[in-house]
Design an enzyme around this catalytic site. Sequence first.
Site, PDB file in Angstrom:
ATOM      1  N   GLN A   1      -4.494  -5.008   6.973  1.00  7.69           N
ATOM      2  CA  GLN A   1      -5.577  -5.881   6.484  1.00  7.69           C
ATOM      3  C   GLN A   1      -5.627  -7.215   7.204  1.00  7.69           C
ATOM      4  O   GLN A   1      -6.651  -7.902   7.161  1.00  7.69           O
ATOM      5  CB  GLN A   1      -5.399  -6.133   4.970  1.00  7.69           C
TER       6      GLN A   1
ATOM      7  N   LYS B   1     -10.208  -0.827  10.770  1.00  2.16           N
ATOM      8  CA  LYS B   1     -10.351  -2.034   9.940  1.00  2.16           C
ATOM      9  C   LYS B   1     -10.644  -3.265  10.799  1.00  2.16           C
ATOM     10  O   LYS B   1     -10.788  -4.366  10.290  1.00  2.16           O
ATOM     11  CB  LYS B   1      -9.080  -2.249   9.122  1.00  2.16           C
TER      12      LYS B   1
ATOM     13  N   HIS C   1       0.874  -1.180   0.000  1.00  2.00           N
ATOM     14  CA  HIS C   1       0.000   0.000   0.000  1.00  2.00           C
ATOM     15  C   HIS C   1       0.913   1.233   0.000  1.00  2.00           C
ATOM     16  O   HIS C   1       2.045   1.172   0.491  1.00  2.00           O
ATOM     17  CB  HIS C   1      -0.839  -0.054   1.278  1.00  2.00           C
TER      18      HIS C   1
ATOM     19  N   CYS D   1      -4.992   2.621  -3.388  1.00  2.00           N
ATOM     20  CA  CYS D   1      -3.722   3.150  -2.844  1.00  2.00           C
ATOM     21  C   CYS D   1      -2.602   2.134  -3.009  1.00  2.00           C
ATOM     22  O   CYS D   1      -1.735   1.987  -2.131  1.00  2.00           O
ATOM     23  CB  CYS D   1      -3.874   3.558  -1.375  1.00  2.00           C
TER      24      CYS D   1
ATOM     25  N   ASP E   1       3.230  -4.602   7.825  1.00  2.00           N
ATOM     26  CA  ASP E   1       2.016  -3.800   7.704  1.00  2.00           C
ATOM     27  C   ASP E   1       0.837  -4.751   7.873  1.00  2.00           C
ATOM     28  O   ASP E   1       0.505  -5.521   6.972  1.00  2.00           O
ATOM     29  CB  ASP E   1       2.003  -3.119   6.320  1.00  2.00           C
TER      30      ASP E   1
HETATM   31  N1  C6P Z   1      -6.276   0.480   2.853  1.00  2.00           N
HETATM   32  C1  C6P Z   1      -8.158   0.141   1.377  1.00  2.00           C
HETATM   33  O1  C6P Z   1      -9.257   0.440   0.915  1.00  2.00           O
HETATM   34  P1  C6P Z   1      -4.840   3.744   7.144  1.00  2.00           P
HETATM   35  O2  C6P Z   1      -5.439   4.583   6.084  1.00  2.00           O
HETATM   36  O3  C6P Z   1      -3.598   4.359   7.702  1.00  2.00           O
HETATM   37  O4  C6P Z   1      -5.802   3.304   8.186  1.00  2.00           O
HETATM   38  O5  C6P Z   1      -4.407   2.375   6.431  1.00  2.00           O
HETATM   39  C2  C6P Z   1      -3.465   2.408   5.404  1.00  2.00           C
HETATM   40  C3  C6P Z   1      -3.236   1.043   4.850  1.00  2.00           C
HETATM   41  C4  C6P Z   1      -2.002   0.473   5.014  1.00  2.00           C
HETATM   42  N2  C6P Z   1      -1.749  -0.768   4.563  1.00  2.00           N
HETATM   43  C5  C6P Z   1      -2.680  -1.499   3.939  1.00  2.00           C
HETATM   44  C6  C6P Z   1      -2.350  -2.875   3.480  1.00  2.00           C
HETATM   45  C7  C6P Z   1      -3.953  -0.968   3.741  1.00  2.00           C
HETATM   46  O6  C6P Z   1      -4.869  -1.696   3.121  1.00  2.00           O
HETATM   47  C8  C6P Z   1      -4.244   0.347   4.187  1.00  2.00           C
HETATM   48  C9  C6P Z   1      -5.574   0.989   3.936  1.00  2.00           C
HETATM   49  C10 C6P Z   1      -7.617   0.932   2.548  1.00  2.00           C
HETATM   50  O7  C6P Z   1      -7.500  -0.794   0.923  1.00  2.00           O
HETATM   51  C11 C6P Z   1      -7.713   2.395   2.310  1.00  2.00           C
HETATM   52  S1  C6P Z   1      -6.694   2.940   0.996  1.00  2.00           S
END
Ligand code: C6P
Length: 422
Positions: free
Chosen positions: A219, A242, A138, A380, A216
């Site tokens: 997910q 999430k 991401h 993203c 990371d």
């Molecule tokens: N993915 C998706 O629709 P934040 O925004 O900081 O809570 O999470 C960022 C992030 C980091 N790593 C991974 C693997 C992610 O999937 C995400 C967030 C969302 O897939 C929003 S773009």
Amino acid sequence: MSALPALSTVPIDRCADLDLARIRAEFPILRQRVHGKPLVYLDNAASVQRPKAVIDAISDCYSSYYGNIHRGVHLLSERSTTAYEGAREKVRAFLNAASVQEIIFTRNTTESINLVASSFGGSVVKAGDEIVITGMEHHSNIVPWQMLCERTGAALKVVPFTDAGELILEEYERLLDSGRVKLVGVVHLSNALGTLNPVKAMIEMAHARGVPVLVDGAQSVPHLAVDVRELDCEFYAFSSHKIYGPAGVGVLYGKKALLEAMPPYQGGGDMISLVTFEKTTYADLPNKFEAGTPSIADVIGLGAALDWLNAIGLDAVAAHEHALLEYTTARLSEIPGLRLIGTARDKAALASFTMQGIHPHDIGTILDREGVAIRAGHHCAQPVMQRYGVPATARASFAVYNTHDEADVLVKALWKVKELFA
Ligand code: C6P
């Protein structure tokens, strides 16, 4: 127009040891209708919905005991501090971290990774060093490292992956062997492909060369049990929104020795021990990394979300979602011209796809009219889109409350999309 395929009649609780009707009843939003249709919420990878237990925990904090933490001598401050620190203990137990000092509250995964890139990276990484990430990260696990590389003169190296969406571990090993790698950043579960990466093996390979690893987990945490001591990663990052908790809270797990050696990320209140105009000394962990007033009620809400998820059990969640993914994948594969992006053997919780001649945004818009919420776009993860030569994908992502009936509604709506564009 060709006839739509008949819907299967799968009872709501067919697939696992879960009382799905009861679970769904705990989510007020799932009773909503959109465009006159029952809501089928399949955008869980973007942000999941919250159960009443979480909404109530936040409301209870604000209506009965809210006060700023760590500061006041009054009862409300004490009660809020106890609940806030109680949530930290819940996160520690959830990840099986050794100490609450290893759990830092941030705003989200993005901030957790930026903290490591700025504090750890800023103090360790020099010109000529290398940071290894994977091709399926991401943007949150790409851009902070690029910014660090720009500042320091280090280089970003990227592990490629196969057409199925599986990392090529020989290439990973080859990159590690340069002897210049200062950190590996790897996504546990890809938000664009659904691939579940072999992070434990990757951590072992990195450690064999003395290289620390950041995972990371944005997910992964809602879908599978994570044990940071068993993984032995140096850092693990995730977001509350999430995992059935409120938005605005993230977690960074870090090994204590590393966190102790790292400089603070931000300066301000609550992260100090003593301030004079000549010099400031910093608070012990975890406060050193929590400058300013945090989102107190939301951290408490995250604690409630973890209690709620633990009561169901992540093994049951994983089994249910796996059954759902297999079923959905099989039914999607029956649609001519539908291409699944991400077909790794080890996969979880989401289906990313394109349909020949139809832009993913059109798919998303038509599905919305049918009450089905999915995400369409690059998620993203633009380098993943570039890897497959597509501008975007449509993505249906699952949570514990989704049902086989909902998968059927999705598939039926996709047949409708196909017919509209025939
Ligand atoms: N993915 C998706 O629709 P934040 O925004 O900081 O809570 O999470 C960022 C992030 C980091 N790593 C991974 C693997 C992610 O999937 C995400 C967030 C969302 O897939 C929003 S773009």
